[in-house]
Enzyme design. Structure first.
Site, short mmCIF file in Angstrom:
data_model
loop_
_atom_site.label_atom_id
_atom_site.label_comp_id
_atom_site.label_asym_id
_atom_site.label_seq_id
_atom_site.Cartn_x
_atom_site.Cartn_y
_atom_site.Cartn_z
CG HIS A 38 -2.01 -0.98 1.14
ND1 HIS A 38 -1.78 -2.21 1.22
CD2 HIS A 38 -3.34 -0.76 1.28
CE1 HIS A 38 -3.14 -2.93 1.10
NE2 HIS A 38 -3.91 -1.82 1.10
CB SER A 39 3.59 2.38 2.26
OG SER A 39 4.94 3.10 2.41
#
Lengths: 133, 235
Positions: A11-12
């Site tokens: 997600h990052s």
């Protein structure tokens, strides 16, 4: 020899890039490790387009192993792999059911030793069993 | 939206369902209805984005509304460029847009739902209630397979599954399209409400264990919203 590529889906953007930096050391720069983190604008999330592009970039002809951090990263990868026909000629790619960091380490070490895609996947998945203490 | 409703009138000429005495204009689920639905969904999701994100903030990461809003805005923009000829193609196009633009778990999940439903509709120009129920069943199965969730896990399946059941029952009873879609929307709304006391067993909320109880599942809530918009578009 053609080595298996590894794609790290998070997600990052920073988490994926950081893990890629860490495991590239282990692959002796031979194993293609590509980070696919965050959305196209850099915000948190998973980008189908970034993952697809990373798979193409990581492939050297021996296939690509993908690892993901959490739920929707894995769902997005599964959707990409299920589709098959969506991107023409997506390289052979499989998703590992493995812890993100330990799985990536095991995958890259195995890939650097010339392991095939199945061996690299098995190594990543066995990393679930490692005890830290 | 004016252009889309205009097309709907042109597109729904023939009869789709068998038992339609009173509903002479029942054209079934066609491309124009699909486009009208999904374009209206973009407005509805934008309107409700804050509520959906609040539900998600209670038990997840709080981005469900914003993610869906971004995805459906991209869908509406794509449909504004041109509407495919068949309802199946409209749904497949929409599913692909959602998968590539949403950025959260709801992208692959709704994307797979619509893509699989669209593929199951095949080349038909207008699906009657039975055909729609069968295609929607395939769509829900795709979601269940992708996410690994069953009824009672506090997910969108808890709204989708009763909606499919309602649609199948409506098909057996020979209910016309608009009314069948209303029954499906109601079933989804009830299903979403029934997620409130449940403990989450899938997705981010499952990390919360018993603290996930007492909150409506955001995915079930958005499913109910989308099916209500479909029923309204068909009414």
């Amino acid at each position: 020899m053609k080595l298996v590529g590894v794609v790290l889906v998070s997600h990052s953007e920073q988490l994926a890039e950081g893990l890629a930096e860490l495991v590239r050391e282990l692959g002796g720069d031979q194993v293609p490790v590509i980070a696919a983190g965050g959305m196209d604008d850099g915000s948190l999330g998973t980008s189908y387009g970034r993952i697809e592009q990373a798979v193409r970039q990581a492939d050297r002809g021996a296939g690509v192993l993908l690892l993901g951090d959490l739920g929707s990263a894995l769902l997005t990868v599964k959707t990409l792999l299920d589709e098959g026909v969506e991107g023409p000629d997506l390289p052979k790619a499989v998703l590992a059911d493995a812890p993100f960091v330990e799985g990536a380490v095991a995958a890259v070490v195995t890939a650097s030793a010339g392991g095939d895609l199945e061996a690299v996947r098995a190594a990543a998945e066995e990393a679930r069993l490692f005890r830290k203490l | 939206m004016g252009a889309v409703s205009g097309m709907a009138d042109d597109g729904r000429a023939e009869l789709g369902t068998a038992s339609s005495g009173a509903e002479a204009k029942d054209g079934g689920f066609d491309a124009a209805l699909g486009a009208a639905w999904l374009t209206a969904a973009a407005d509805a999701v934008a309107r409700e984005a804050e509520r959906l994100s609040m539900l998600d903030a209670a038990i997840g990461d709080g981005d469900h509304g914003t993610n869906l809003k971004r995805g459906f805005a991209a869908v509406a923009a794509k449909l504004a460029e041109g509407v495919p000829a068949t309802p199946g193609a409209v749904l497949v196009l929409t599913g692909r847009q959602l998968i590539s633009t949403v950025g959260g778990a709801s992208g692959p999940l709704y994307g797979s739902l619509l893509r699989a439903t669209g593929k199951a509709l095949g080349e038909t120009e207008s699906a009657d209630v039975a055909a729609l129920a069968a295609a929607f069943t395939a769509g829900v199965e795709a979601v269940a397979k992708l996410g690994g969730a069953s009824v009672g896990d506090k997910t969108m399946i808890d709204a989708l599954s009763p909606a499919v059941e309602a649609l199948r029952a409506a098909a057996e009873d020979g209910v016309p399209t608009a009314q069948a879609l209303d029954l499906a929307a109601r079933a989804a709304e009830e299903g979403a409400q029934e997620t409130v006391p449940l403990r989450a067993r899938k997705g981010r909320a499952s990390y919360l264990g018993e603290r996930s109880e007492g909150h409506e599942d955001p995915g079930a809530a958005s499913t109910a919203l989308l099916l209500r918009v479909l029923a309204d578009a068909a009414a």
